[in-house]
Design a protein around this motif. Structure first.
Motif: not given
Length: 433
Positions: A137-147
């Motif tokens: 998704s377009a939120e991939r950078p945020v997801s990588l940080k969250s994960g």
């Protein structure tokens, strides 16, 4: 002289007499066995003859009040010991209770707080955990940080956790590598829209957060509003936009300023605050780059609040303040001038009412496990609910960890609690009140 002899009963009388005698014997045994335990309830026992002497250490059976919220009365049946020499009568054994009584573990009394309770599962009991992060998704950078932050927290707690990016690896690897649970730290499409949830359901791997239906509904802001409107939950007025929409008419009906947003994106991606009708076409074009479904929403002037959800209880409210036009992507993840005010400043009774309404909005979409409900509070003190996030951010700027910290949960304990709530078929026990 009197002659005595046996006089046989007629067949029908003999049969009736025999049945009556047997019934009386069974009744006598039944009352002898459990008169003391059933004096108050009068719950009958089996009329069959037991295979051994009745166990007289019975607890009374009948309706019992459950001590957890929203759970109705349930019938409690007799419990008997298990093991060599135990009764083998017609009453079933309570293996769970017997096993628990044989263990040496004794849990201390838990605090009354709904969020500071001890964990019922040891970190090793979670098995091998996949932290799903990244995605498409377009939120991939945020997801990588969250994960990454979730993964580090779980490892610090002794959980056998591993990073898993669905963009880089096929989901069949979850089975091949024998993962037991999945912590979903994906954001946006293919992570919050029910897609990954449905795949995990088919694979039989318990996962965190809401189920398939709730995830799909919550990511779709348009259909979220339709459900809330049907349930009487206050939400700002809105309209769908297309290329052929009469933008000036839309601005007249909804009023200015208004918000234009893609219906199926998060993190305020593609969102614009429109102050003039002539800016509506450009705002629509930006949102349409991210989703075919674009909506215009009446702007509520007031206080922006967010309510985190953990299990069946809301977390403390957080008040958001930003010098920007609204709480956009930059304000959420980049800027350092965003203010997060907790306690939110509302009187305790007013905060409790909003928390209860937020929980109702959460449940109306069949959401479960954990999440976040965003809302606006107008100048009259009326809440208007905007959206539900079923897989909120878990970064150093994220709201749920802040609220959990206020409730007494560290980031590591929050991750453990979310993982503890992982399950399959998440919509099964939800209710709308």
């Amino acid at each position: 002289m009197v002659s005595r002899r046996l006089v046989p009963f007629p067949p029908r009388r003999r049969e009736a007499r025999t049945k009556a005698h047997q019934g009386a014997a069974c009744t006598a045994h039944r009352h002898a066995a459990s008169r003391a335990s059933e004096r108050r309830f009068g719950v009958p026992q089996s009329a069959r003859r037991p295979r051994c002497a009745a166990y007289r250490g019975l607890r009374t059976q009948g309706l019992r009040d459950r001590r957890r919220a929203h759970i109705r009365e349930a019938r409690e049946f007799h419990r008997q010991p298990q093991g060599q020499g135990a009764c083998r009568g017609h009453r079933s054994l309570d293996r769970v209770r017997t096993q628990c009584s044989q263990t040496t573990l004794r849990r201390r009394a838990r605090p009354r707080s709904a969020h500071s309770r001890g964990f019922r599962v040891s970190p090793r009991d979670f098995g091998k955990v996949a932290v799903l992060m990244g995605g498409r998704s377009a939120e991939r950078p945020v997801s990588l940080k969250s994960g990454s932050m979730v993964l580090a927290a779980l490892k610090r707690k002794g959980v056998n956790a591993h990073a898993f990016d669905p963009k880089e690896r096929g989901l069949d690897a979850l089975i091949a590598e024998r993962f037991d649970r999945a912590f979903i730290a994906l954001h946006g499409r293919h992570g919050e829209d029910g897609t990954i949830q449905g795949a995990l359901e088919l694979l039989g791997i318990p996962y965190t957060g809401s189920g398939v239906l709730a995830s799909a509904l919550a990511l779709d802001k348009w259909r979220t509003k339709l459900v809330w409107q049907a349930c009487g939950i206050p939400t700002p007025r809105c309209e769908l936009l297309t290329r052929s929409s009469e933008f000036h008419a839309v601005a007249t009906r909804l009023g200015l300023p208004l918000m234009v947003k893609p219906a199926n994106e998060g993190s305020s991606i593609g969102m614009t605050k429109v102050r003039s009708a002539r800016d509506l076409p450009e705002a629509y074009a930006l949102a349409a780059n991210y989703d075919r479904l674009v909506m215009a929403e009446a702007f509520v002037d007031g206080v922006e609040l967010t309510a985190g959800m953990l299990g069946d209880a809301p977390l403390p409210l957080i008040k958001l303040e930003t010098p920007r036009e609204f709480y956009d992507y930059e304000a959420k993840y980049v800027a350092h001038d965003t203010r997060y005010i907790i306690p939110c400043g509302l009187p305790p009774d007013a905060e409790r009412i909003i928390q209860d309404e937020a929980l109702r909005a959460f449940r109306a979409l069949a959401c479960s496990g954990w999440g976040r409900v965003d809302l606006m509070l107008d100048h009259a003190g009326k809440p208007y609910f905007l959206e539900v996030n079923t897989s909120p951010g878990m970064t150093d700027h994220s709201l749920v960890p802040m609220a959990a910290r206020r409730a007494g949960l560290s980031f590591e304990d929050l991750c453990l609690r979310i993982l503890e709530l992982a399950r399959l078929g998440a919509e099964g026990g939800n209710r709308v009140e």
